[in-house]
Write a protein that holds these residues in place. Sequence first.
Motif, PDB file in Angstrom:
ATOM      1  N   GLY A 147      12.096  -5.841  20.191  1.00  0.00           N
ATOM      2  CA  GLY A 147      11.917  -6.969  19.291  1.00  0.00           C
ATOM      3  C   GLY A 147      11.590  -6.524  17.879  1.00  0.00           C
ATOM      4  N   ILE A 148      12.259  -5.479  17.410  1.00  0.00           N
ATOM      5  CA  ILE A 148      11.992  -4.929  16.086  1.00  0.00           C
ATOM      6  C   ILE A 148      12.969  -5.506  15.064  1.00  0.00           C
ATOM      7  CG2 ILE A 148      12.011  -2.826  14.692  1.00  0.00           C
ATOM      8  CD1 ILE A 148      11.254  -1.299  17.229  1.00  0.00           C
ATOM      9  N   ILE A 149      12.439  -5.918  13.925  1.00  0.00           N
ATOM     10  CA  ILE A 149      13.262  -6.247  12.760  1.00  0.00           C
ATOM     11  C   ILE A 149      12.996  -5.142  11.746  1.00  0.00           C
ATOM     12  CG2 ILE A 149      13.682  -7.872  10.888  1.00  0.00           C
ATOM     13  CD1 ILE A 149      12.628 -10.073  12.803  1.00  0.00           C
ATOM     14  N   PHE A 150      14.038  -4.382  11.425  1.00  0.00           N
ATOM     15  CA  PHE A 150      13.953  -3.270  10.466  1.00  0.00           C
ATOM     16  C   PHE A 150      14.929  -3.596   9.362  1.00  0.00           C
ATOM     17  CE2 PHE A 150      14.988   1.161   9.147  1.00  0.00           C
ATOM     18  CZ  PHE A 150      13.698   1.580   8.837  1.00  0.00           C
ATOM     19  N   ALA A 151      14.418  -4.089   8.223  1.00  0.00           N
ATOM     20  CA  ALA A 151      15.311  -4.654   7.215  1.00  0.00           C
ATOM     21  C   ALA A 151      14.942  -4.229   5.801  1.00  0.00           C
ATOM     22  CB  ALA A 151      15.281  -6.177   7.308  1.00  0.00           C
ATOM     23  N   TYR A 152      15.979  -3.906   5.021  1.00  0.00           N
ATOM     24  CA  TYR A 152      15.875  -3.659   3.580  1.00  0.00           C
ATOM     25  C   TYR A 152      14.895  -2.533   3.241  1.00  0.00           C
ATOM     26  CZ  TYR A 152      18.265  -8.038   4.030  1.00  0.00           C
ATOM     27  OH  TYR A 152      19.144  -9.016   4.432  1.00  0.00           O
ATOM     28  N   ASN A 153      14.861  -1.505   4.066  1.00  0.00           N
ATOM     29  CA  ASN A 153      14.027  -0.333   3.822  1.00  0.00           C
ATOM     30  C   ASN A 153      14.867   0.783   3.213  1.00  0.00           C
ATOM     31  OD1 ASN A 153      11.423  -1.151   5.289  1.00  0.00           O
ATOM     32  ND2 ASN A 153      12.993  -1.527   6.832  1.00  0.00           N
ATOM     33  N   TYR A 154      14.213   1.673   2.477  1.00  0.00           N
ATOM     34  CA  TYR A 154      14.857   2.881   1.955  1.00  0.00           C
ATOM     35  C   TYR A 154      14.195   4.067   2.633  1.00  0.00           C
ATOM     36  CZ  TYR A 154      16.166   6.642  -1.262  1.00  0.00           C
ATOM     37  OH  TYR A 154      16.636   7.812  -1.796  1.00  0.00           O
ATOM     38  N   VAL A 155      14.980   4.809   3.429  1.00  0.00           N
ATOM     39  CA  VAL A 155      14.466   5.972   4.154  1.00  0.00           C
ATOM     40  C   VAL A 155      15.147   7.217   3.603  1.00  0.00           C
ATOM     41  CG1 VAL A 155      14.149   7.045   6.413  1.00  0.00           C
ATOM     42  CG2 VAL A 155      14.133   4.545   6.211  1.00  0.00           C
ATOM     43  N   HIS A 156      14.353   8.237   3.257  1.00  0.00           N
ATOM     44  CA  HIS A 156      14.888   9.469   2.674  1.00  0.00           C
ATOM     45  C   HIS A 156      13.927  10.624   2.974  1.00  0.00           C
ATOM     46  CE1 HIS A 156      11.871   9.553  -0.600  1.00  0.00           C
ATOM     47  NE2 HIS A 156      11.901   8.236  -0.415  1.00  0.00           N
ATOM     48  N   SER A 157      14.388  11.839   2.737  1.00  0.00           N
ATOM     49  CA  SER A 157      13.564  13.055   2.880  1.00  0.00           C
ATOM     50  C   SER A 157      12.920  13.175   4.257  1.00  0.00           C
ATOM     51  CB  SER A 157      12.478  13.090   1.791  1.00  0.00           C
ATOM     52  OG  SER A 157      13.040  12.971   0.510  1.00  0.00           O
TER      53      SER A 157
ATOM     54  N   LEU B 291       0.837  -1.196   0.000  1.00  0.00           N
ATOM     55  CA  LEU B 291       0.000   0.000   0.000  1.00  0.00           C
ATOM     56  C   LEU B 291       0.872   1.247   0.000  1.00  0.00           C
ATOM     57  CD1 LEU B 291      -2.674  -0.918   2.699  1.00  0.00           C
ATOM     58  CD2 LEU B 291      -3.032  -0.820   0.227  1.00  0.00           C
ATOM     59  N   GLU B 292       0.307   2.363  -0.434  1.00  0.00           N
ATOM     60  CA  GLU B 292       0.925   3.666  -0.249  1.00  0.00           C
ATOM     61  C   GLU B 292       0.107   4.396   0.802  1.00  0.00           C
ATOM     62  OE1 GLU B 292       2.489   7.633  -2.622  1.00  0.00           O
ATOM     63  OE2 GLU B 292       1.331   6.120  -3.715  1.00  0.00           O
TER      64      GLU B 292
ATOM     65  N   LEU C 147       4.868  -4.914   8.512  1.00  0.00           N
ATOM     66  CA  LEU C 147       4.630  -3.886   7.505  1.00  0.00           C
ATOM     67  C   LEU C 147       5.639  -4.127   6.397  1.00  0.00           C
ATOM     68  CD1 LEU C 147       3.177  -1.177   6.753  1.00  0.00           C
ATOM     69  CD2 LEU C 147       5.087  -0.028   7.863  1.00  0.00           C
ATOM     70  N   ASP C 148       5.165  -4.500   5.194  1.00  0.00           N
ATOM     71  CA  ASP C 148       6.113  -4.820   4.134  1.00  0.00           C
ATOM     72  C   ASP C 148       5.636  -4.305   2.781  1.00  0.00           C
ATOM     73  OD1 ASP C 148       5.016  -7.537   2.568  1.00  0.00           O
ATOM     74  OD2 ASP C 148       4.328  -7.388   4.634  1.00  0.00           O
ATOM     75  N   ASN C 149       6.635  -3.951   1.948  1.00  0.00           N
ATOM     76  CA  ASN C 149       6.419  -3.526   0.571  1.00  0.00           C
ATOM     77  C   ASN C 149       5.447  -2.344   0.469  1.00  0.00           C
ATOM     78  OD1 ASN C 149       6.954  -3.741  -2.208  1.00  0.00           O
ATOM     79  ND2 ASN C 149       5.103  -4.959  -2.527  1.00  0.00           N
ATOM     80  N   CYS C 150       5.564  -1.386   1.384  1.00  0.00           N
ATOM     81  CA  CYS C 150       4.707  -0.203   1.369  1.00  0.00           C
ATOM     82  C   CYS C 150       5.538   1.047   1.080  1.00  0.00           C
ATOM     83  CB  CYS C 150       3.998  -0.032   2.704  1.00  0.00           C
ATOM     84  SG  CYS C 150       2.730  -1.283   3.021  1.00  0.00           S
TER      85      CYS C 150
ATOM     86  N   ASN D 263      10.277  -1.435   2.686  1.00  0.00           N
ATOM     87  CA  ASN D 263       9.402  -0.285   2.510  1.00  0.00           C
ATOM     88  C   ASN D 263      10.201   0.925   2.045  1.00  0.00           C
ATOM     89  OD1 ASN D 263       6.812  -1.364   3.819  1.00  0.00           O
ATOM     90  ND2 ASN D 263       8.353  -1.738   5.393  1.00  0.00           N
ATOM     91  N   GLU D 264       9.525   1.885   1.425  1.00  0.00           N
ATOM     92  CA  GLU D 264      10.099   3.210   1.157  1.00  0.00           C
ATOM     93  C   GLU D 264       9.429   4.177   2.110  1.00  0.00           C
ATOM     94  OE1 GLU D 264      10.416   6.741  -2.190  1.00  0.00           O
ATOM     95  OE2 GLU D 264       9.703   4.763  -2.819  1.00  0.00           O
TER      96      GLU D 264
END
Length: 194
Positions: free
Chosen positions: A108-118, A43-44, A63-66, A91-92
């Motif tokens: 217990g957070i897994i924060f993986a392969y995300n792109y964070v910007h702006s 989702l966006e 939360l994935d692929n959002c 996620n982006e």
Amino acid sequence: TSGTNAGMITIQGISSGKPSLTTSSTTGAISTFNFIAWRVTNLELIATGASGNAILLSGPVTLDNCKISDSGAEAIGLSFAAGNGATIISNEIGGGSITGVYSVTGTGIIFAYNYVHSISGTALVNTATTGTGEQVIIGNVLNGAGSTGRGIYISGAVATLGVPNLIVGNTIYGWGNSGLECRNRSQAGYRDRH
């Protein structure tokens, strides 16, 4: 309503694109606070209000692929009981948020392969005061161009009560304050590119 670890409640966008959910309120495009075991995927999520989060989550949650954009506060707000955890993956996250991901309770957070910007502040903040689950922060790209904040900031119980943090393979650059800041260095094992 709540799901279970064996049967999460799923909100999923169609496979041919990312449907957009937009809110101008402070409650978020999706809010699962007080409910657990949700999965939000493909989702966006956009928040256009002056304050509030794009999405508010209670764990266990995935939360994935959002694509998440927010102009008011945290793009993703997390609050959950100790040990319930959250998986934030692929996620982006961007769009002028004060903070990308903000966790105030629980670990217990897994924060993986995300792109964070702006992001004007910090990409990932965990100030949890309770909890025992480890933090896994792996393979993210944290682009801080124009930010005065940090790439990753870990404090609270996560840094002081013996909760392990595994921080590996992240690309962290352009943050005005620091790329990685952990209150207690002995609690973090990391290998990253700054």
